[in-house]
Scaffold this active site. Sequence first.
Site, PDB file in Angstrom:
ATOM      1  CG  LEU A 127      -8.740  -7.448  -2.943  1.00  0.00           C
ATOM      2  CD1 LEU A 127      -9.865  -8.438  -3.266  1.00  0.00           C
ATOM      3  CD2 LEU A 127      -9.314  -6.172  -2.317  1.00  0.00           C
ATOM      4  N   GLY A 133      -4.950  -4.837  -9.368  1.00  0.00           N
ATOM      5  CA  GLY A 133      -4.885  -4.158  -8.084  1.00  0.00           C
ATOM      6  C   GLY A 133      -6.195  -3.470  -7.772  1.00  0.00           C
ATOM      7  CB  ILE A 159       0.087 -10.109   0.596  1.00  0.00           C
ATOM      8  CG1 ILE A 159      -0.631 -10.388  -0.734  1.00  0.00           C
ATOM      9  CG2 ILE A 159      -0.747 -10.538   1.788  1.00  0.00           C
ATOM     10  CD1 ILE A 159      -1.895  -9.568  -0.957  1.00  0.00           C
ATOM     11  N   GLY A 340      15.835  21.425   7.455  1.00  0.00           N
ATOM     12  CA  GLY A 340      16.903  21.759   6.523  1.00  0.00           C
ATOM     13  C   GLY A 340      17.788  20.559   6.213  1.00  0.00           C
ATOM     14  N   GLY A 341      19.100  20.766   6.202  1.00  0.00           N
ATOM     15  CA  GLY A 341      20.022  19.681   5.888  1.00  0.00           C
ATOM     16  C   GLY A 341      19.904  18.515   6.848  1.00  0.00           C
ATOM     17  CD  GLU A 364      -6.354  -1.012   2.855  1.00  0.00           C
ATOM     18  OE1 GLU A 364      -7.205  -1.397   2.041  1.00  0.00           O
ATOM     19  OE2 GLU A 364      -6.044  -1.656   3.862  1.00  0.00           O
TER      20      GLU A 364
END
Length: 381
Positions: A127, A133, A159, A340-341, A364
């Site tokens: 589409l 778009g 696509i 965290g890290g 979408e």
Amino acid sequence: MAVQRVLPTEEAEDLLALVREIAAEELLPAADAAEAEGRFPREIYTMLGQAGLLSLPYPEELGGGGQPYEVYLQVVEEIAYAWMSIGVGVSVHSLTCFPLAQFGTAEQQHRYLPAMLSGETLGAYCLSEQQSGSDIASMRTRAVPREDGYAVSGTKAWISHAGDADFYSTFARTSDEGGRGLSCLLVPGDAPGLSFGAREQKMGLACDPVAEVIFDDVVVEADRMVGQPGQGMSIALAALDSGRMGIAATATGLAQRALDEAVAYARERGQFGRPIIEHQGLAFLLADMAAAVGAARASYLHAARLRDAGHPHSLEASVAKLTATDAAMKVTTDAVQVLGGYGYTRDFPVERFMREAKVTQIFEGTNQIQRLVISRQLQRK
């Protein structure tokens, strides 16, 4: 943790149990390595098709599973929980089958749908274009009538399954009447003149290949026109309502997985002599994450139940897509914060979840477009 679900039938309960088993035994163990490699796992779709999981929302007389949409979407959520790329791929494949299942002739349905719904063939939904778009009516791909059908020329962008699909549900211009000049064609994946661009180098969903689909005078037989000439716009919009709910379900599954990973880590990680989940500041963060996941699930189930009852659901589908994907982005980001890290490293999966969540706010129909759809629906009430 296992999601507490209210399912309409005992058959649906058994189906969800089967999906959880497949997810635990086949999807979860394979996902990390496949995502790191970035390969397309076609064998997974074959397996899901053989298990009957690619046909669920379609009528049994067409080779489908005959399940209500609320059940199908919960299956998609469970699949996405285990492997987001596959959840998205299942939603995309279902979307590609929608035009034929809803608008095709009986002859077309009996000719093509059995292979599509069994997973023997895999689909792509053509589409979007680079310059159209969200503005579907401005698409430039054109299907020119000829004696043996149509000659399709143009380029579709972003696509999923491009180059790996067996058929392409393709929308092209058959007249210059704007949105009323679009039509839907079922293009074989091996058609002469069909080619594909390089795969997009995305930040997430590495196992969901995305590329341009290029049509260079691709001849499509006249009996592969789905619906009537000029009906493409209405077919595309109807399909997108269902597709948006599919993305909402995948986003919810991803968010649930991120929440579960964060809770498990917070129970095990100790600071100041006790697990960090017992510290109120972090406990409240997890509570907000759980609330966001619950709201996301409720929103897509509400839209699905309206659809199953035959009620209008365009507004609710957009609300579900907006709510669930924004929740996925927030919950996955917060999961990184909880770890965290460690959350910022590839030793733990939550950094991948955060990268995967971002695109759900884009495809979408972007979440800005969802707000436009919702506001216009409100104006009509």
